[in-house]
Design an enzyme around this catalytic site. Structure first.
Site, mmCIF file in Angstrom:
data_model
loop_
_atom_site.group_PDB
_atom_site.id
_atom_site.type_symbol
_atom_site.label_atom_id
_atom_site.label_comp_id
_atom_site.label_asym_id
_atom_site.label_seq_id
_atom_site.Cartn_x
_atom_site.Cartn_y
_atom_site.Cartn_z
ATOM 1 N N ARG A 13 104.326 -16.048 28.217
ATOM 2 C CA ARG A 13 104.265 -17.454 28.637
ATOM 3 C C ARG A 13 104.989 -17.771 29.935
ATOM 4 O O ARG A 13 105.025 -18.936 30.340
ATOM 5 C CB ARG A 13 104.790 -18.409 27.544
ATOM 6 C CG ARG A 13 104.004 -18.381 26.276
ATOM 7 C CD ARG A 13 104.374 -19.522 25.358
ATOM 8 N NE ARG A 13 105.762 -19.461 24.920
ATOM 9 C CZ ARG A 13 106.338 -20.388 24.173
ATOM 10 N NH1 ARG A 13 105.656 -21.430 23.773
ATOM 11 N NH2 ARG A 13 107.589 -20.280 23.812
ATOM 12 N N ASP A 14 105.559 -16.796 30.620
ATOM 13 C CA ASP A 14 106.230 -17.120 31.886
ATOM 14 C C ASP A 14 106.157 -15.948 32.874
ATOM 15 O O ASP A 14 107.155 -15.572 33.481
ATOM 16 C CB ASP A 14 107.676 -17.534 31.644
ATOM 17 C CG ASP A 14 108.264 -18.315 32.829
ATOM 18 O OD1 ASP A 14 107.492 -18.964 33.572
ATOM 19 O OD2 ASP A 14 109.486 -18.268 33.019
ATOM 20 N N ILE A 15 104.960 -15.408 33.015
ATOM 21 C CA ILE A 15 104.772 -14.352 34.009
ATOM 22 C C ILE A 15 104.709 -15.013 35.373
ATOM 23 O O ILE A 15 103.901 -15.906 35.613
ATOM 24 C CB ILE A 15 103.506 -13.529 33.712
ATOM 25 C CG1 ILE A 15 103.699 -12.780 32.390
ATOM 26 C CG2 ILE A 15 103.207 -12.565 34.860
ATOM 27 C CD1 ILE A 15 102.479 -12.019 31.923
ATOM 28 N N THR A 54 106.664 -21.790 33.549
ATOM 29 C CA THR A 54 106.688 -22.325 34.906
ATOM 30 C C THR A 54 105.319 -22.925 35.205
ATOM 31 O O THR A 54 104.320 -22.187 35.221
ATOM 32 C CB THR A 54 107.028 -21.196 35.903
ATOM 33 O OG1 THR A 54 108.280 -20.610 35.501
ATOM 34 C CG2 THR A 54 107.138 -21.721 37.317
#
Length: 161
Positions: A13-15, A54
């Site tokens: 969920r935040d690559i 992000t």
């Protein structure tokens, strides 16, 4: 890394570029900040309605809070596609200077990114195809497995080879 996380029924969920580093010892890339990974098989500890990750690297399906339990590894592949687009062209596919969050989300949901080879003509056509497939708006249009993506990446001619 996405395949490894998905093997535990989790999504990162935040690559984003800030969560990818290169180890000095073996020059391999490592995905950091797995602390925000979502366990699809467990109760969520994220507050109801809270946005995790992000925004500039959200997948279209992350923007639909009601379907958060339907997310899978293809959401992380979308974010990886944004990172590949940026690292290949020097530009974000959906964000430009001065673009607000509402416009950014609208672009993620509906805008077709500029073809990477328009911005970088020397990019191999195979790499452009991979990036655009990763950025497909609907998950089923992305790669069905991480192995498929890895095989496609191995098929891209090396620059200067």
């Amino acid at each position: 890394a996405v395949a490894a996380i998905w093997s535990f029924a989790k999504i990162h969920r935040d690559i984003k570029p800030g969560n990818i580093v290169r180890r000095d010892a073996d020059r391999r890339f490592v995905l950091l900040d797995v602390g925000m990974a979502m366990d699809l098989a467990d109760d969520s500890i994220t507050a109801t309605g809270a946005v995790v990750g992000t925004p500039a690297y959200f997948s279209p399906e992350q923007l639909d809070y009601g379907k958060r339990r339907q997310l899978d590894f293809r959401s992380d592949l979308f974010a990886a596609g944004i990172v590949l687009y940026e690292s290949s062209t020097g530009h974000h596919p959906f964000r430009a200077p001065g673009v607000g969050t509402a416009t950014l989300f609208g672009n993620i949901l509906k805008a077709r990114p500029t073809a990477p080879r328009t911005l970088r003509p020397d990019l191999p056509p195979a790499m452009e195809a991979i990036i655009l497939r990763l950025l497909a708006k609907r998950p089923h249009l992305r790669y069905r497995t991480c192995d498929q993506l890895a095989a496609a990446l191995r098929g891209v001619p090396q620059q200067g080879a």
